[in-house]
Enzyme design. Structure first.
Site, short mmCIF file in Angstrom:
data_model
loop_
_atom_site.label_atom_id
_atom_site.label_comp_id
_atom_site.label_asym_id
_atom_site.label_seq_id
_atom_site.Cartn_x
_atom_site.Cartn_y
_atom_site.Cartn_z
N GLN A 138 -2.47 8.76 17.27
CA GLN A 138 -2.38 10.18 17.57
C GLN A 138 -1.77 10.44 18.94
OE1 GLN A 138 -2.81 12.42 15.40
NE2 GLN A 138 -2.46 14.18 16.75
N GLU A 139 -2.04 9.56 19.90
CA GLU A 139 -1.53 9.75 21.25
C GLU A 139 -0.02 9.63 21.32
OE1 GLU A 139 -2.50 10.56 24.20
OE2 GLU A 139 -4.67 10.62 24.06
#
Length: 674
Positions: free
Chosen positions: A523-524
């Site tokens: 997600q980052e």
């Protein structure tokens, strides 16, 4: 012939045959060596030529950007036939755009229609035509534009108005209701709406409210000019309210019979409510009798919205002052979240049912509607919602599956692209350009080319393209492309796990769940090693510069230099250390730690309730849109990675856990990342 002679003769024939074979072998070995040598030479020459072309392309790009057009044209002549030729042609046209002919534009857009540059050039051309009011050319070219923004759209309305088509004004009117700063091309359209009596003073006040709610005071000042004479407030008054809304109410005698003064007072009240709920209520109670029922509903709705976002229990009481029909979808969403934290399931259901039909279709509200029905004993109705929702592969689909008694793993059937499919995909010109741009580290253009090339792909083509990206270690494109499939899926591409040799070392060192860490990195950064955020976070684990220095100090690393955080080993080492630190400071909760990693540990702590709370409700009521979405996706990702790594399956609800109340946990030490 004696036997001895026969043997000697036989040996002689064998020796002659062997000699010939050896001679042939030497010849063929020599030829093979020459062929191999020539192949290596040609390969090296080809690589050198490709490298030379890449260097020339970058030099041409730099010359164009610096305005050295003569030098740019020299480089351009050396790049005829190069895979990135469309960019050279685009820059050549842009360098004399003011004199470009329609034929030149159409030639480019036809020749390079498989590139996003064609649509970009067409848009640039249309803007020029619009500014010059060359409406015939504009109207002939506009239908071919695929991605029209508001600027071009407003020029299109102008073009149709130039033909006397006033019906277009009704079509254009919805653009007015926007609190953002709209392009100047829309102003003539708005003037026409006003001249035809299609914009009322109520419409103008609505847009002023939208602008003020969005914090765009400058837009509100510009819109004021459309109010009838005598209704427009002094623009400087808006500035005074922004600076000190309470003081404005205290020191000004307002005429509440005036629409203008009532609007200014309402603006002041909800400006106060953003930071001082008690003061806002006190000031509002003093004056609210002067306002109509609709105006009171507007103010109560705004105040309740702000109260819900800071988890103040008064929010539900304030929402009760307003009929649901007077609340917009955003306000109803926060009413639902306030009701979830209060475990008021009837209010959850009623508020969701009051939303627009489109809003109710969102997975988040389908799930919580089913939960509310189930909590009230309406299990059959709840299951009718869970069943179709459970087929979706996101956070709420996983939770819906669990409500039906199923622990979700990765689908066992997975489509793998064949080598023939990969070969075909490799030859797609747009993907070839995208890969070269990626190798040149021109990521923005590379991403645009990739997105344009795959926009009409079917599932098989998408998975072949995703595999191509993976083989080129372009992990974010591989994941995003595999994520787009509808019927055929490959979850090993959706949930790539590169660098496990490094990751496992640090995950084990800090006692972290590897699946959760991978879910967070996905997600980052989508595993982009040199990812750089708009606020300066770096690397796969998106570490802020100040946080990196703080971690280096905690780990006893001397002479740390900021650029080191982009190194794979350092980034994972620092990121996992900080993640462990945040989790330890937040009661060992992965949900709190995920929120804290994104928004800061003290915020994650502040968003808890005084009593224990279901993890999914905590995540749902996070005030920051980005962090709320982030936590859900990280925890959902962890489920898929857990299955991929062969971990013991646990439910997503178990992963989310129960968030302890504020009184049950100690205050975490505030790190630099907060």
């Amino acid at each position: 012939m004696t036997k001895k002679y026969q043997i000697i003769q036989s040996e002689s024939r064998v020796n002659r045959k062997t000699s010939v074979q050896l001679l042939h072998a030497d010849v063929w070995n020599g030829i093979s060596f020459v062929v191999l040598l020539m192949g290596l030479i040609l390969s090296q020459a080809g690589n050198a030529f490709a490298a030379s072309q890449e260097e020339t392309f970058i030099a041409a790009r730099d010359a164009y950007r610096s305005g050295k057009i003569d030098r740019f044209n020299e480089y351009a002549q050396q790049l005829d036939g190069y895979v990135l030729q469309p960019y050279i042609a685009y820059w050549q046209l842009q360098s004399h755009m003011a004199e470009a002919t329609p034929a030149e534009i159409r030639n480019f857009t036809t020749r390079y229609e498989d590139s996003p540059l064609a649509d970009r050039l067409r848009k640039d051309w249309l803007v020029r035509l619009g500014k010059a009011q060359q409406w015939n050319f504009f109207l002939s070219e506009f239908p071919a534009l695929l991605n029209a923004d508001k600027d071009v759209t407003c020029y299109a309305y102008q073009a149709r108005l130039s033909l006397g088509n006033k019906v277009v004004l009704q079509e254009a009117k919805p653009i007015w209701f926007d609190g953002s700063d709209l392009p100047t091309s829309c102003s003539p359209v708005f003037d026409a709406l006003m001249a035809e009596g299609l914009l009322t003073s109520e419409d103008v006040w609505i847009r002023i409210r939208l602008a003020l709610e969005a914090g765009n005071v400058g837009v509100a000042k510009a819109v004021i000019q459309y109010l009838p004479a005598g209704q427009a407030p002094d623009a400087r008054t808006l500035d005074r309210i922004v600076d000190n809304p309470h003081q404005f109410l205290e020191k000004n005698t307002l005429n509440y019979k005036s629409r203008t003064d009532r609007e200014l007072a309402m603006f002041a009240i909800y400006r106060i409510a953003r930071t001082q709920l008690v003061q806002a209520q006190t000031d509002w109670e003093k004056i609210r009798e002067h306002f109509s029922a609709a105006e009171q509903a507007y103010v109560w709705g705004k105040m309740a919205f702000y109260a819900a976002r800071v988890h103040d229990p008064v929010a539900l009481n304030w929402f009760k002052q307003v009929d649901n029909a007077s609340l917009n979808d955003s306000q109803l969403g926060w009413k639902v979240r306030a009701a979830l934290r209060a475990q008021n399931w009837p209010e959850v259901l009623e508020s969701i049912q009051a939303m627009s039909v489109v809003e109710q279709r969102n997975a988040v509200w389908r799930y919580w509607k089913a939960r509310a029905l189930s909590a009230q004993g309406k299990v059959v109705q709840a299951n009718a919602i869970y069943a179709p929702l459970s087929k979706e592969t996101h956070f709420y689909g996983q939770l819906a599956n669990e409500e039906l008694g199923v622990v979700v793993g990765n689908p066992t059937e997975s489509y793998k692209a064949s080598e023939d499919e990969l070969k075909a995909i490799k030859n797609v010109p747009g993907l070839r350009r995208a890969l070269v741009l990626y190798q040149l580290d021109l990521r923005t253009d590379a991403n645009r080319e990739w997105a344009w090339a795959i926009r009409n792909f079917d599932d098989k083509q998408l998975l072949a393209a995703a595999e191509l990206a993976r083989r080129n270690e372009w992990y974010d494109r591989a994941i995003n492309t595999a994520d787009k499939t509808v019927q055929l899926h490959d979850f090993s591409l959706r949930y790539l796990a590169p660098h496990r040799d490094v990751m496992q070392v640090y995950a084990n060192q800090w006692g972290l769940d590897e699946a959760w860490v991978y879910g967070l990195i996905r997600q980052e950064s989508r595993f982009v090693r040199l990812a750089q955020s708009s606020v300066g976070a770096s690397g796969m684990m998106q570490i802020m510069p100040a946080t990196a220095k703080w971690i280096a100090n905690r780990l006893g690393i001397k002479d740390f230099r900021g650029h080191l955080v982009n190194e794979l080993d350092t980034n994972i080492s620092f990121g996992t250390y900080y993640l462990k630190y945040v989790m330890d400071s937040l009661d060992g909760s992965p949900v709190l730690a995920t929120a804290g990693y994104n928004a800061g540990p003290s915020r994650a702590k502040r968003w808890r309730d005084n009593k224990a709370m279901e993890g999914a409700i905590y995540a749902e009521s996070i005030p920051f849109n980005e962090t709320r979405d982030y936590v859900k996706k990280v925890m959902s990702n962890a489920m898929y990675y857990s299955n991929r790594f062969g971990q013991k399956l646990i439910t997503l609800k178990q992963r989310m856990g129960t968030i302890p109340g504020k009184s049950n946990g100690s205050d975490p030490e505030q790190g630099e990342g907060d």
